[in-house]
Write a protein that holds these residues in place. Structure first.
Motif, PDB file in Angstrom:
ATOM      1  N   SER A  48       5.825  -6.842  -5.627  1.00 37.40           N
ATOM      2  CA  SER A  48       5.640  -5.647  -6.449  1.00 37.40           C
ATOM      3  C   SER A  48       6.375  -4.460  -5.825  1.00 37.40           C
ATOM      4  CB  SER A  48       4.150  -5.348  -6.605  1.00 37.40           C
ATOM      5  OG  SER A  48       3.584  -5.028  -5.349  1.00 37.40           O
ATOM      6  N   ASN A  70       2.209  -1.456  -9.016  1.00 40.68           N
ATOM      7  CA  ASN A  70       2.064  -2.911  -9.123  1.00 40.68           C
ATOM      8  C   ASN A  70       3.063  -3.573 -10.062  1.00 40.68           C
ATOM      9  OD1 ASN A  70      -0.974  -1.930  -8.452  1.00 40.68           O
ATOM     10  ND2 ASN A  70      -0.523  -3.945  -7.587  1.00 40.68           N
ATOM     11  N   VAL A 104       0.565   4.504  -4.862  1.00 40.56           N
ATOM     12  CA  VAL A 104      -0.232   3.898  -3.785  1.00 40.56           C
ATOM     13  C   VAL A 104       0.688   2.925  -3.053  1.00 40.56           C
ATOM     14  CG1 VAL A 104      -2.317   2.645  -3.150  1.00 40.56           C
ATOM     15  CG2 VAL A 104      -2.279   4.007  -5.249  1.00 40.56           C
ATOM     16  N   LEU A 105       0.745   3.071  -1.746  1.00 41.75           N
ATOM     17  CA  LEU A 105       1.713   2.332  -0.936  1.00 41.75           C
ATOM     18  C   LEU A 105       1.407   0.835  -0.852  1.00 41.75           C
ATOM     19  CD1 LEU A 105       4.152   2.503   1.002  1.00 41.75           C
ATOM     20  CD2 LEU A 105       2.541   3.070   2.825  1.00 41.75           C
ATOM     21  N   ASN A 106       2.463   0.034  -0.954  1.00 45.94           N
ATOM     22  CA  ASN A 106       2.391  -1.419  -0.832  1.00 45.94           C
ATOM     23  C   ASN A 106       2.307  -1.798   0.662  1.00 45.94           C
ATOM     24  OD1 ASN A 106       2.968  -4.180  -0.800  1.00 45.94           O
ATOM     25  ND2 ASN A 106       4.486  -4.026  -2.444  1.00 45.94           N
ATOM     26  N   LEU A 138      -1.150   9.831   5.417  1.00 45.72           N
ATOM     27  CA  LEU A 138      -0.426   9.345   6.590  1.00 45.72           C
ATOM     28  C   LEU A 138      -0.664   7.855   6.785  1.00 45.72           C
ATOM     29  CD1 LEU A 138      -1.239  12.088   9.259  1.00 45.72           C
ATOM     30  CD2 LEU A 138       0.907  11.761   8.013  1.00 45.72           C
ATOM     31  N   ILE A 139       0.307   7.219   7.403  1.00 46.22           N
ATOM     32  CA  ILE A 139       0.164   5.803   7.727  1.00 46.22           C
ATOM     33  C   ILE A 139       0.087   5.696   9.242  1.00 46.22           C
ATOM     34  CG2 ILE A 139       1.236   3.512   7.597  1.00 46.22           C
ATOM     35  CD1 ILE A 139       0.508   4.764   4.900  1.00 46.22           C
ATOM     36  N   SER A 143      -0.357  18.056   6.504  1.00 48.76           N
ATOM     37  CA  SER A 143       0.354  17.792   5.257  1.00 48.76           C
ATOM     38  C   SER A 143      -0.616  17.299   4.197  1.00 48.76           C
ATOM     39  CB  SER A 143       1.479  16.796   5.477  1.00 48.76           C
ATOM     40  OG  SER A 143       1.022  15.703   6.231  1.00 48.76           O
ATOM     41  N   HIS A 144      -1.847  17.029   4.612  1.00 47.96           N
ATOM     42  CA  HIS A 144      -2.847  16.584   3.653  1.00 47.96           C
ATOM     43  C   HIS A 144      -4.164  17.286   3.960  1.00 47.96           C
ATOM     44  CE1 HIS A 144      -0.309  13.440   2.118  1.00 47.96           C
ATOM     45  NE2 HIS A 144       0.075  13.269   3.355  1.00 47.96           N
ATOM     46  N   ILE A 155      -7.633  11.296   5.183  1.00 51.57           N
ATOM     47  CA  ILE A 155      -7.650   9.853   4.967  1.00 51.57           C
ATOM     48  C   ILE A 155      -6.330   9.279   5.470  1.00 51.57           C
ATOM     49  CG2 ILE A 155      -9.300   9.553   3.078  1.00 51.57           C
ATOM     50  CD1 ILE A 155      -6.972   9.932   1.148  1.00 51.57           C
ATOM     51  N   ILE A 156      -6.390   8.059   5.959  1.00 53.61           N
ATOM     52  CA  ILE A 156      -5.155   7.405   6.402  1.00 53.61           C
ATOM     53  C   ILE A 156      -5.094   5.990   5.826  1.00 53.61           C
ATOM     54  CG2 ILE A 156      -4.833   8.653   8.581  1.00 53.61           C
ATOM     55  CD1 ILE A 156      -6.063   5.873   9.783  1.00 53.61           C
ATOM     56  N   ASN A 157      -3.886   5.431   5.869  1.00 60.44           N
ATOM     57  CA  ASN A 157      -3.665   4.024   5.505  1.00 60.44           C
ATOM     58  C   ASN A 157      -4.277   3.611   4.169  1.00 60.44           C
ATOM     59  OD1 ASN A 157      -2.482   4.004   7.945  1.00 60.44           O
ATOM     60  ND2 ASN A 157      -3.803   2.488   8.893  1.00 60.44           N
ATOM     61  N   LYS A 158      -4.154   4.457   3.191  1.00 57.38           N
ATOM     62  CA  LYS A 158      -4.619   4.057   1.860  1.00 57.38           C
ATOM     63  C   LYS A 158      -3.493   3.223   1.255  1.00 57.38           C
ATOM     64  CE  LYS A 158      -7.408   4.336  -1.667  1.00 57.38           C
ATOM     65  NZ  LYS A 158      -8.284   3.166  -1.630  1.00 57.38           N
ATOM     66  N   MET A 159      -3.709   1.913   1.250  1.00 56.98           N
ATOM     67  CA  MET A 159      -2.634   1.040   0.763  1.00 56.98           C
ATOM     68  C   MET A 159      -3.172  -0.005  -0.195  1.00 56.98           C
ATOM     69  SD  MET A 159      -0.184   0.438   4.058  1.00 56.98           S
ATOM     70  CE  MET A 159      -1.269   0.515   5.460  1.00 56.98           C
ATOM     71  N   ARG A 160      -2.269  -0.692  -0.886  1.00 58.63           N
ATOM     72  CA  ARG A 160      -2.675  -1.741  -1.820  1.00 58.63           C
ATOM     73  C   ARG A 160      -2.015  -3.068  -1.451  1.00 58.63           C
ATOM     74  NH1 ARG A 160       2.252  -0.725  -4.555  1.00 58.63           N
ATOM     75  NH2 ARG A 160       2.299  -2.873  -5.252  1.00 58.63           N
ATOM     76  N   GLU A 161      -2.581  -4.155  -1.974  1.00 59.34           N
ATOM     77  CA  GLU A 161      -2.005  -5.479  -1.754  1.00 59.34           C
ATOM     78  C   GLU A 161      -0.737  -5.617  -2.596  1.00 59.34           C
ATOM     79  OE1 GLU A 161      -3.151  -7.576   0.474  1.00 59.34           O
ATOM     80  OE2 GLU A 161      -4.871  -6.294   0.934  1.00 59.34           O
ATOM     81  N   ASP A 162       0.133  -6.501  -2.159  1.00 65.50           N
ATOM     82  CA  ASP A 162       1.394  -6.722  -2.879  1.00 65.50           C
ATOM     83  C   ASP A 162       1.170  -7.686  -4.050  1.00 65.50           C
ATOM     84  OD1 ASP A 162       4.084  -6.818  -3.549  1.00 65.50           O
ATOM     85  OD2 ASP A 162       4.518  -8.422  -2.100  1.00 65.50           O
ATOM     86  N   GLU A 163       0.664  -7.148  -5.136  1.00 63.61           N
ATOM     87  CA  GLU A 163       0.403  -8.003  -6.300  1.00 63.61           C
ATOM     88  C   GLU A 163       0.968  -7.365  -7.560  1.00 63.61           C
ATOM     89  OE1 GLU A 163      -3.777  -8.309  -5.953  1.00 63.61           O
ATOM     90  OE2 GLU A 163      -3.613  -9.849  -4.395  1.00 63.61           O
ATOM     91  N   VAL A 164       1.486  -8.202  -8.431  1.00 62.27           N
ATOM     92  CA  VAL A 164       2.023  -7.694  -9.693  1.00 62.27           C
ATOM     93  C   VAL A 164       0.888  -7.649 -10.706  1.00 62.27           C
ATOM     94  CG1 VAL A 164       3.680  -8.079 -11.565  1.00 62.27           C
ATOM     95  CG2 VAL A 164       4.301  -8.630  -9.207  1.00 62.27           C
ATOM     96  N   GLU A 165       0.719  -6.483 -11.297  1.00 65.26           N
ATOM     97  CA  GLU A 165      -0.315  -6.348 -12.324  1.00 65.26           C
ATOM     98  C   GLU A 165       0.331  -5.966 -13.638  1.00 65.26           C
ATOM     99  OE1 GLU A 165      -3.413  -3.863 -10.746  1.00 65.26           O
ATOM    100  OE2 GLU A 165      -3.789  -5.288  -9.122  1.00 65.26           O
TER     101      GLU A 165
END
Lengths: 466, 93
Positions: free
Chosen positions: A17, A22, A49-51, A268-269, B51-52, B56-66
């Motif tokens: 994705s 997505n 939203v980051l992958n 941030l990451i 900058s925020h 919150i940190i590391n707000k990420m999603r799985e690599d999936e096609v929706e």
């Protein structure tokens, strides 16, 4: 004259994705605007939203390129106005990139330093129909993850730039995070200057062959200017791939005023050392390591080890066949014959008709003396050109090696027909035998083994002498 | 603030500013800049850049096609679609 070259390489990462939404990344075989959503169309109110995978792949690349991986990174907005960017800005990384201070080594141990690598989103694709007064936009590519790799100006020839790009491709393909055979998966901009002249930035290079051509053209152009005492202007130029020349791009100076600022929609990451180490441990064997292992493990030459590790497909092909057939023979047939025939046809192993089973079959038949080397080469060519299984091809095309008693008959026939050569040989003109071997080979259309033929001929001719 | 600066800012913002509006813009922009001067008065010596606002940190999603938009929906807001594409003025000659 000293040449200084630095590259900015963009490679698409093989995530399923996009970087911030997505939507799927397989835009190449799709109808336009069928892999989009409010995020990658830049509709108001949508949020990126980051992958997770993109960060992981980027980190793998950074580690393989010997970069320091950032423990904390951030995304920025790079503002510019162009229709391939629906939001009016590109989300990229600015002063806190994923990785910095890397290096890779080319052949002959030349070191190329990598200034930084960072993640960003690919823009959409513009289509300019010939003679139309409009442009068409397809946002399927918009948001596909790109890794940008920026080198220090460490290359001093177009050939070196090409080697660098090949090395990047090779490395990233071994990591399974990139596929260089996909059209447009690797693009690059090059900065090039000659001693005493200004620097030109060449854009729109889309292959390593293109890079070499664009840079060679630039060297000639800049040299000619300097020779005539003219100034080499600092400017951006566009590479025209069809004509293999670069052209000055007219641009307004404001275009470079990107007004970067932190992307407020992405937090941030943070990457802990633990996380980085766990990615490091999972890194597969890289080309350099594989090369060394091949040399240790199999009785093959340095050159063979090098060619066999230029791609993961090829390395696996060799190694799996070597489990069944003598590795030394396999290496020779893969590097000398198969790779040569593939290059000649401009095919890659994975897109060709050849596969492991077929190749093993050919090598086994060869080992058992059922086909000759010449026959094996012909079978390989036949498979690459027309497909099919070697078993069938041997039958249909009559590539089976000639049996010993049949060969005897043919030799006698040739000797009868060529009494002059026979006499020459008996008189002591030893090279006459080469002619006779050649005659037998042509009579049997290459199905006789030259070494056997020669031995048999020698034996029979010695009998004549006595 | 000179005329060129105002024109440049307008240009980057893709705003058409008429000659007669320049002085109004100048006043408004100067007001904003004054406000930044005010912010500069705050002592931030030992404060890391923010900058925020949310921590919150590391707000990420799985690599999936929706689910993706179909072509018709994607082009729905376009005033100028053509053959499945967005159509716009020519951007390169």
């Amino acid at each position: 004259m000293n040449v200084t070259i630095g590259l900015e390489v963009h490679v698409q990462l093989l995530t399923k994705s996009k970087l911030f939404c997505n939507c799927g990344t397989n835009y190449r075989d799709s109808e336009p605007n069928t892999h989009t959503c409010p995020v990658c169309l830049g509709l108001p109110g949508s949020l990126p939203v980051l992958n997770k995978k993109a960060i992981e792949y980027g980190t793998m690349a950074g580690l393989a390129l010997n970069c320091d991986i950032a423990n904390e990174m951030q995304f920025h907005r790079k503002n510019y106005f162009y229709p391939d960017l629906p939001k009016g800005f590109q989300i990229t990384q600015y002063d806190r990139p994923l990785g910095q201070n890397g290096e890779i080594r080319l052949d002959q141990d030349k070191k190329i330093r990598i200034k930084r690598i960072h993640l960003e989103e690919d823009p959409g694709r513009l289509v300019h129909p010939p003679s139309a007064r409009y442009s068409l936009i397809d946002y399927n590519r918009s948001g596909v993850p790109l890794l940008e790799i920026v080198t220090k100006p460490d290359m001093d020839s177009p050939q070196e730039a090409r080697s660098f790009l090949k090395k990047i491709r090779e490395t990233l393909e071994f990591l399974d995070i990139f596929d260089g055979s996909l059209d447009g998966a690797m693009r690059c901009d090059a900065n090039i200057s000659l001693e005493g002249g200004g620097r030109a930035e060449v854009k729109n290079i889309s292959s390593y062959k293109g890079a070499e051509k664009a840079l060679s053209y630039e060297i000639t152009r800049q040299k000619n200017l300097l020779r005539r005492g003219k100034e080499v202007k600092r400017e951006t130029r566009h590479f025209d791939e069809s004509q293999e020349i670069t052209r000055s791009m007219r641009e307004k100076e404001q275009e470079h005023d990107y007004r970067y600022f932190p992307e407020p929609d992405l937090p941030l990451i943070q990457l802990t050392e633990e996380k980085i180490n766990s990615i490091k441990e999972k890194l597969p064997e890289l080309p350099e390591e594989k090369r060394k292992r091949f040399l240790d493990q199999y009785e093959i030459t340095k050159d063979q080890a090098k060619s066999l590790t230029t791609s993961k497909t090829l390395a696996n092909f060799f190694e799996e066949i070597s489990q069944q057939v003598n590795p030394k023979k396999t290496a020779t047939w893969v590097t000398d014959s198969l790779m040569g025939e593939l290059n000649y046809r401009d095919q890659s192993l994975s897109e060709s008709n050849m596969n492991k089973q077929k190749f093993i079959y050919i090598l086994e038949k060869l080992r058992d003396g059922d086909i000759t080397e010449k026959g094996a080469t012909k079978i390989i060519r036949h498979i690459l050109d027309e497909g099919g299984h070697p078993k069938e091809i041997i039958k249909q095309k009559d590539f089976k090696a000639i049996k010993s008693q049949n060969l005897d008959q043919i030799i006698h026939k040739i000797l009868e027909k060529n009494s002059e050569a026979v006499e020459d040989y008996i008189k002591g003109k030893e090279e006459a035998i080469n002619y006779l071997v050649g005659q037998v080979m042509s009579e049997t259309k290459g199905k006789a083994k030259p070494a056997d033929t020669r031995k048999k001929l020698q034996k029979i001719l010695e009998g004549y002498d006595g | 603030m000179d005329k060129e600066t105002i024109e440049k800012v307008a240009n980057l913002s893709k705003l058409a500013v008429e000659e007669g509006e320049l002085s109004d813009f100048k006043d408004e922009l100067l007001n904003i800049l004054d406000y930044f001067d005010k912010l500069d008065e705050a002592n931030t010596e030992n404060v890391p850049p923010t900058s925020h606002v949310m921590e919150i940190i590391n707000k990420m999603r799985e690599d999936e096609v929706e689910k993706e938009l179909d072509n018709e929906s994607a082009l729905k807001n376009s005033s100028n679609p053509q053959e499945g594409y967005f159509k716009g003025p020519k951007v390169r000659d």
